[in-house]
Design an enzyme around this catalytic site. Structure first.
Site, short mmCIF file in Angstrom:
data_model
loop_
_atom_site.label_atom_id
_atom_site.label_comp_id
_atom_site.label_asym_id
_atom_site.label_seq_id
_atom_site.Cartn_x
_atom_site.Cartn_y
_atom_site.Cartn_z
CE LYS A 273 -0.08 -2.63 -4.41
NZ LYS A 273 -0.41 -1.30 -4.00
CE LYS B 11 0.96 -0.09 2.82
NZ LYS B 11 0.04 -0.21 3.95
CB SER C 264 1.27 0.49 -1.34
OG SER C 264 0.52 0.91 -0.24
P1 NAD Z 1 -9.02 1.49 -4.70
O1 NAD Z 1 -8.94 0.48 -5.78
O2 NAD Z 1 -10.21 1.52 -3.81
O3 NAD Z 1 -8.84 2.97 -5.32
C1 NAD Z 1 -8.00 3.27 -6.39
C2 NAD Z 1 -8.65 4.38 -7.19
O4 NAD Z 1 -7.77 4.78 -8.24
C3 NAD Z 1 -9.97 3.95 -7.85
O5 NAD Z 1 -10.99 4.87 -7.53
C4 NAD Z 1 -9.65 3.95 -9.36
O6 NAD Z 1 -10.75 4.31 -10.17
C5 NAD Z 1 -8.55 5.00 -9.41
N1 NAD Z 1 -7.66 4.87 -10.55
C6 NAD Z 1 -6.98 3.78 -10.97
N2 NAD Z 1 -6.20 4.08 -12.04
C7 NAD Z 1 -6.39 5.40 -12.29
C8 NAD Z 1 -5.89 6.31 -13.25
N3 NAD Z 1 -5.00 5.91 -14.18
N4 NAD Z 1 -6.32 7.59 -13.22
C9 NAD Z 1 -7.21 8.03 -12.28
N5 NAD Z 1 -7.74 7.19 -11.34
C10 NAD Z 1 -7.33 5.91 -11.35
O7 NAD Z 1 -7.67 1.33 -3.83
P2 NAD Z 1 -7.39 1.82 -2.34
O8 NAD Z 1 -7.77 0.75 -1.40
O9 NAD Z 1 -7.90 3.21 -2.19
O10 NAD Z 1 -5.79 1.85 -2.38
C11 NAD Z 1 -5.04 2.89 -2.99
C12 NAD Z 1 -3.58 2.66 -2.66
O11 NAD Z 1 -3.41 2.67 -1.24
C13 NAD Z 1 -3.03 1.30 -3.13
O12 NAD Z 1 -1.70 1.45 -3.54
C14 NAD Z 1 -3.13 0.43 -1.88
O13 NAD Z 1 -2.21 -0.64 -1.91
C15 NAD Z 1 -2.85 1.42 -0.79
N6 NAD Z 1 -3.42 1.16 0.53
C16 NAD Z 1 -4.68 0.68 0.69
C17 NAD Z 1 -5.19 0.46 1.97
C18 NAD Z 1 -6.60 -0.06 2.21
O14 NAD Z 1 -6.90 -0.45 3.36
N7 NAD Z 1 -7.49 -0.06 1.23
C19 NAD Z 1 -4.40 0.73 3.09
C20 NAD Z 1 -3.12 1.24 2.91
C21 NAD Z 1 -2.64 1.46 1.62
#
Ligand code: NAD
Length: 301
Positions: free
Chosen positions: A248, A179, A105
């Site tokens: 965010k 989104k 997102s």
């Molecule tokens: P999360 O924090 O669990 O996962 C993010 C991952 O990215 C982590 O494993 C982290 O180590 C990795 N990461 C961060 N910076 C990095 C980099 N520079 N290089 C390589 N890896 C890197 O987050 P999430 O919950 O999986 O969410 C991911 C995206 O999806 C976000 O944008 C969030 O807003 C969106 N989202 C989340 C949900 C939810 O329910 N968790 C639902 C819909 C959308």
């Protein structure tokens, strides 16, 4: 322009094996795609490769070289820009015709700028953020909001359908805009249902009875039907979606609303509420913790 369909066993680069990315990438591996994965969290990469036979990429340039499509599922667009555009990043070695799909997102405005830069380099970018949380990421039931070139989206349709239902939203950036709008609504219904239930409880009503009645009445929403029974009432503040990520998304929603109209009634207030909650509870609190934050505010009155 016709782009050939991305079908198994095409190699997919997948960057970001967090709460959402891990189960989403697993569905692609199960469907027969070859995966090349990367994450700052080495443990997650190791576990994923052991479970699926995917290839771990320590260098983003290796991942870029091998992949027909690169999917990013990272905290935000800043992280996406970094992995794609840094000197030894994905784009430095990407094959001609490769497609980049940002499923994070991210800010719709930043996405448009990034997509334009990628287009100049000869690459199509699709923004394809998702809704449905960890449960739907595991089951492949996500709502996927896909913005970008229609031929590129068509080529990736069957790949994306392994993770959920695809809705075409228009040009690049429109998926991320959609989104942000969805999460504005989602965060708002959670916060207002919390405020209502907390007030009712202080008046002497039973929270469980209240939620049952709301769900049989006109005040219901996904928050009352799903988040309250699953997380709030059993006091399990573990939905797998961090408070900082929701805060965010609300800043993106506020920027979007501010860019198109003079004033707004709700988005400023909701964005500030989640920012304040994050400042108080820390970024790794769960988004459901907004309920505990509102209880804390109500207790002070
Ligand atoms: P999360 O924090 O669990 O996962 C993010 C991952 O990215 C982590 O494993 C982290 O180590 C990795 N990461 C961060 N910076 C990095 C980099 N520079 N290089 C390589 N890896 C890197 O987050 P999430 O919950 O999986 O969410 C991911 C995206 O999806 C976000 O944008 C969030 O807003 C969106 N989202 C989340 C949900 C939810 O329910 N968790 C639902 C819909 C959308």
């Amino acid at each position: 322009m016709t782009i050939s369909n991305i079908t198994p066993p095409a190699t997919i680069g997948f960057i970001g094996l967090g709460n959402m990315g891990y189960p989403m990438a697993k569905l692609l591996a199960a469907a027969g795609y070859k995966l090349c994965v990367s994450d700052l969290n080495a443990e997650a990469v190791k576990k994923f490769c052991a479970e699926t036979g995917a290839l771990a990429s320590t260098r983003l340039s290796d991942l870029g070289q091998q992949s027909r499509v690169v999917i990013t599922m990272l905290p935000d667009g800043k992280a996406v820009r970094k992995v794609l555009m840094e000197p030894d990043g994905v784009v430095s070695t990407l094959q001609k015709g490769a497609i980049l799909i940002d499923m994070s997102s991210s800010s719709p405005v930043d996405t448009r700028v990034l997509a334009q830069e990628l287009k100049i380099k000869g690459f199509e970018m699709i923004d394809a953020p998702v809704s449905g949380g960890v449960v739907k990421a595991v089951s492949g039931g996500l709502a996927i909001m896909a913005g970008g070139d229609s031929a590129a989206i068509a080529a990736c349709q069957s790949l994306l359908e392994k993770m959920g239902k695809v809705f075409a939203t228009g040009g690049c950036g429109s998926g991320h805009a959609m989104k942000a709008i969805n999460n504005f609504l989602s965060a708002t219904t959670l916060a207002i249902t919390s405020e209502a239930v907390i007030a009712g409880e202080k008046f002497g009503l039973d929270p469980k009875v209240m939620v049952d009645i709301i769900n049989a009445s006109t005040g219901r929403s996904n928050s009352s039907e799903h988040k309250f029974p699953t997380f709030v009432l059993p006091r399990k503040f573990t939905s797998g979606f961090y408070l900082c990520l929701m805060a965010k998304d609300l800043r993106f929603a506020k920027a979007l609303v501010d860019s198109v109209q003079e004033s707004n009634i709700f988005v400023d207030a909701i964005s500030k509420l989640y920012d304040d909650a994050e400042a108080k509870l820390g970024p790794m609190a769960d988004n459901i913790d907004i309920h505990r934050y509102l209880e804390h505010l109500a207790a002070k009155e």
